[in-house]
Design an enzyme around this catalytic site. Structure first.
Site, PDB file in Angstrom:
ATOM      1  N   CYS A 175       0.840  -1.216   0.093  1.00 53.17           N
ATOM      2  CA  CYS A 175       0.066  -0.099  -0.004  1.00 53.17           C
ATOM      3  C   CYS A 175       0.821   1.326   0.109  1.00 53.17           C
ATOM      4  CB  CYS A 175      -1.135  -0.100   1.269  1.00 53.17           C
ATOM      5  SG  CYS A 175      -1.985  -1.478   1.184  1.00 53.17           S
ATOM      6  N   HIS A 206      -3.163   7.022   2.508  1.00 50.75           N
ATOM      7  CA  HIS A 206      -3.562   5.797   2.014  1.00 50.75           C
ATOM      8  C   HIS A 206      -4.834   5.728   2.313  1.00 50.75           C
ATOM      9  CE1 HIS A 206      -3.990   1.637   0.947  1.00 50.75           C
ATOM     10  NE2 HIS A 206      -3.773   1.288   2.034  1.00 50.75           N
ATOM     11  N   ASN A 239     -10.024   0.039  -0.041  1.00 52.04           N
ATOM     12  CA  ASN A 239      -8.665  -0.001   0.144  1.00 52.04           C
ATOM     13  C   ASN A 239      -8.162  -0.310  -1.318  1.00 52.04           C
ATOM     14  OD1 ASN A 239      -6.021  -0.290   0.493  1.00 52.04           O
ATOM     15  ND2 ASN A 239      -5.989  -1.232   2.388  1.00 52.04           N
TER      16      ASN A 239
END
Length: 329
Positions: free
Chosen positions: A123, A256, A286
């Protein structure tokens, strides 16, 4: 002697691509119920802030999503693919072991003059890729770079694990960096701590024609939450200090997009109002390495992010990895 001219990398365009299939929390809850797993829109929203996600159909690849995002970023920048001399793709879900996803995208867009390779920092991948491309440009090794974060995370989810399968989505985002004599990417910091690998990992692999280990994403949610908030706070301050600015001078924070509670906690630690945090996790979930460029592209296209503003980009993910980059738009 002639004056030395500094070379900077300037962000001149962005683009994104989301699979057309939108799966709401209610849709997902109904599907999981057929597997004997109980969840609800309320349960997901209260814990994550996620309301929907985009899921790629079987057969749709990371390179396909990345190619479309790249084309849109090039169009936004007014740059022809022939001008691109570097492509860096951040992904944890490549099409193949090799060739790289970057090489596949390079062929798809006809960027015949470009070097191409992947980076893997989960990520945090887009921040790693952006910093890598910036280094190439600052060193005079490239003049125009495509930086792409692209994922089909639905491929590595255990759809019987309620704690993870509700959190993720698929998508791709891309930016174009060009060499400039005007400051663009002002500062960046990258970090890792491999001793924390077990709290977020997908520890399977293919060997001798067989899957070995656990091929699905596994996460210890509370441990990830605590670590993420602390490191995102610290790295934002590191990057701001290196750039010689106050955190209060940041116009937009784009962390993020993992969980809205993490985003809110980081903003509170940095004493930034929620109105200056770009949030897309409610719509995208996500998307790992794609989350930051997707959010950046949304905020550029809806007019929130304006030329000259300071934007802090942040990533944190499995590895464990984290990092941030401060960009003057």
């Amino acid at each position: 002697m002639s004056a030395v001219t500094s070379i900077w990398s300037k962000l001149v365009g962005s683009g994104s691509c989301l699979p057309p299939r939108v799966v709401s929390n209610d849709d997902l809850a109904a599907d999981l119920a057929t597997r004997g797993i109980e969840t609800s829109d309320q349960w997901i929203v209260e814990r994550t802030g996620i309301r929907q996600r985009h899921i790629a159909e079987r057969g749709v690849t990371t390179s396909q999503l990345g190619t479309e995002a790249a084309k849109r970023a090039l169009a936004d920048a007014g740059v022809d693919a022939s001008e691109v001399d570097l492509i860096v793709v951040a992904t944890s879900t490549p099409d193949f072991v090799f060739p790289s996803t970057a090489c596949l995208i390079q062929a798809n867009i006809g960027a015949t003059n470009a070097a191409a390779f992947d980076v893997q920092a989960v990520c945090t991948g887009f921040i790693y890729a952006l910093t890598t491309a910036d280094s190439f440009i600052r060193a005079g090794r490239a003049r125009c770079a495509l930086v792409i974060g692209a994922e089909v995370f639905s491929r590595i989810l255990d759809w019987s694990d309620r704690g993870t399968c509700v959190l993720f989505g698929d998508g791709a985002g891309a930016v174009v960096l060009k060499a400039s004599d005007e400051p663009g990417l002002l500062s960046a910091k990258l970090h890792s701590d491999g001793s924390q690998m077990k709290i977020l990992c997908a520890a399977g692999n293919v060997a001798y024609g067989e899957v070995t280990g656990d091929p699905f994403l596994r996460m210890e949610g509370q441990a990830v939450f605590k670590l993420a908030v602390n490191v995102l706070d610290k790295v934002a301050r590191e990057v701001s200090e290196e750039a010689g600015i106050s955190v209060a001078d940041i116009d937009w924070l784009i962390p993020h997009q993992a969980n809205v509670r993490i985003l809110n906690a980081v903003a509170r630690k940095l004493d930034l109002p929620s109105e200056r945090v770009v949030v897309t996790v409610d719509q995208h979930a996500n998307t790992s390495a794609a989350s930051v460029p997707l959010a950046l592209d949304v905020a550029r296209r809806d007019g929130r992010i304006k030329p000259g503003q300071l934007v802090m980009l942040q990533g944190v993910g499995g590895g464990f990895t984290w990092g941030a980059a401060l960009v003057r738009m």
